[in-house]
Design a protein around this motif. Structure first.
Motif, mmCIF file in Angstrom:
data_model
loop_
_atom_site.group_PDB
_atom_site.id
_atom_site.type_symbol
_atom_site.label_atom_id
_atom_site.label_comp_id
_atom_site.label_asym_id
_atom_site.label_seq_id
_atom_site.Cartn_x
_atom_site.Cartn_y
_atom_site.Cartn_z
ATOM 1 N N SER A 53 0.818 -1.216 0.000
ATOM 2 C CA SER A 53 0.000 0.000 0.000
ATOM 3 C C SER A 53 0.847 1.259 0.000
ATOM 4 N N GLU A 54 0.419 2.218 -0.814
ATOM 5 C CA GLU A 54 1.080 3.524 -0.831
ATOM 6 C C GLU A 54 0.078 4.659 -0.724
ATOM 7 N N ASN A 55 -1.196 4.353 -0.800
ATOM 8 C CA ASN A 55 -2.229 5.386 -0.751
ATOM 9 C C ASN A 55 -2.510 5.800 0.689
ATOM 10 N N LYS A 56 -2.502 7.103 0.930
ATOM 11 C CA LYS A 56 -2.721 7.622 2.274
ATOM 12 C C LYS A 56 -3.883 8.613 2.275
ATOM 13 N N VAL B 225 -3.869 4.373 5.791
ATOM 14 C CA VAL B 225 -3.437 3.827 4.515
ATOM 15 C C VAL B 225 -4.480 2.829 4.022
ATOM 16 N N THR B 226 -4.518 2.651 2.716
ATOM 17 C CA THR B 226 -5.427 1.683 2.122
ATOM 18 C C THR B 226 -4.793 0.300 2.176
ATOM 19 N N GLU C 251 -14.006 6.262 -0.824
ATOM 20 C CA GLU C 251 -13.238 7.217 -1.618
ATOM 21 C C GLU C 251 -13.483 8.579 -0.986
#
Length: 366
Positions: free
Chosen positions: A67-70, A79-80, A141
């Motif tokens: 995961s890299e989405n914050k 984080v996702t 989202e």
């Protein structure tokens, strides 16, 4: 995964090291689990509305491996991750977070009790096998209300325009107010959030629904009492009520004050706060973003002069009465004396009325 400090376990070079790791996880499980149970017993006699699922340390490590989405929120970020083939938010806590003031276990317990509400980010479960517990939420989202209001480069113009339309702002305000009403009225004793601010609210970009989170600073009023006095003031500068900052006095009305500042910011889309100068008996609106640190006497302000120009471009003077009603509500919520402020249930009802008037106006125009 380098941004999830403290979660990654190093590969063990021997069975004894593995055994030591398992023992630590077991000890954390017992210690943290008992703390969560204690909070649940205090809040609801252990009868949780939404069962809390417990994830293992291995589950969490696998979930965030790539995961890299914050999503940035107050006191850190989420984080996702992927658990059971579905997306989730995984919230970790920095080492400094657990202290005498922040109660992660209370956050878990309260969120679990409110997860049936659409205006609270739903708790899927938690992991208590780390030194600092990890919270797992439903994935939406979303963006923080702070980023939506004040960070210019986070969204394209159309998305921001949709999420910050006048109708959307009224819905956001009403959803946050309703969540606070639940805190104040639906538990054995009223729970005071103590840290209401835009960075503790996220907005679903698909539905526009605002969701409250982060109950780690919340406190319960004693049984049969309307107030409690604490030794230390907690919260965020600019959102803290005068009686709390001066005398450490906690009542339902300190949340009303904080909400009033959020409503002011929704109305203006400027990072404004309120300032009471007791020695001058004056009440100001302060805009820290102004290079001159301009202070505006609230009694001399006309709402049409400080309302976000985007609102006026969208509807013009047709919603003038609604703007004035919201401005009047801001002044009531941020009154210097707590007893002069309305209760949150009254605030929520007034916002519902204003939103109903807006919808009626929209239907007439169509």
């Amino acid at each position: 995964m380098q941004f999830i400090k403290g979660l990654t376990r190093k590969k063990q070079s021997s069975s004894s090291a593995s055994a030591e790791t398992r023992k630590k996880e077991h000890d954390y499980y017992l210690e943290n689990g008992s703390a969560v149970l204690e909070e649940l017993l205090a809040l609801c006699d252990g009868n949780c509305r939404i069962p809390i699922r417990y994830f293992t340390a291995t589950d969490i490590e696998r979930a965030i491996k790539h995961s890299e989405n914050k999503l940035y929120i107050a006191d850190g970020h989420m984080v996702t991750g992927s658990l059971d083939k579905r997306l989730v938010f995984i919230r970790t806590f920095p080492g400094y977070f657990r202290n005498h003031f922040n109660n992660i276990f209370r956050d878990i317990a309260i969120t679990a009790q409110m997860s049936h509400l659409k205006n609270v980010l739903r708790l899927v479960g938690c992991c208590i096998e780390f030194e600092e517990p990890v919270m797992v939420y439903e994935y939406v989202e979303a963006t923080s209300l702070y980023a939506l209001l004040f960070e210019k480069d986070n969204h394209d113009d159309e998305t921001r325009k949709s999420l910050l339309s006048w109708g959307s702002r009224l819905r956001i305000a009403h959803k946050v107010a309703s969540a606070v009403v639940f805190l104040h009225t639906e538990f054995t004793t009223p729970i005071i959030h103590r840290d209401l601010k835009p960075s503790n609210v996220i907005v679903d970009q698909n539905s526009g629904v605002a969701k409250l989170l982060n109950f780690s600073l919340s406190v319960s009023l004693p049984q049969g009492k309307l107030e409690v006095v604490k030794d230390v003031v907690c919260g965020t500068y600019g959102y803290v009520a005068p009686e709390y900052s001066e005398w450490c006095m906690i009542t339902q009305k300190i949340d009303v004050y904080s909400f009033g500042v959020i409503l002011l910011q929704l109305l203006t889309r400027r990072n404004m706060t309120t300032l009471h100068l007791k020695d001058r008996d004056m009440y100001y609106i302060v805009d820290p973003s102004d290079s001159d640190f301009k202070m505006l006497n609230i009694e001399e302000i006309h709402v049409m002069d400080i309302a976000d120009p985007a609102i006026l471009e969208e509807h013009g003077i047709k919603i003038r009465q609604q703007l004035e009603d919201c401005w009047d509500l801001v002044k009531k919520c941020t009154a210097y004396k707590g007893e002069e402020r309305p209760y949150m249930i009254e605030v929520a009802k007034e916002l519902s009325r204003i939103h109903h008037c807006f919808r009626a106006l929209t239907l007439c125009r169509n």
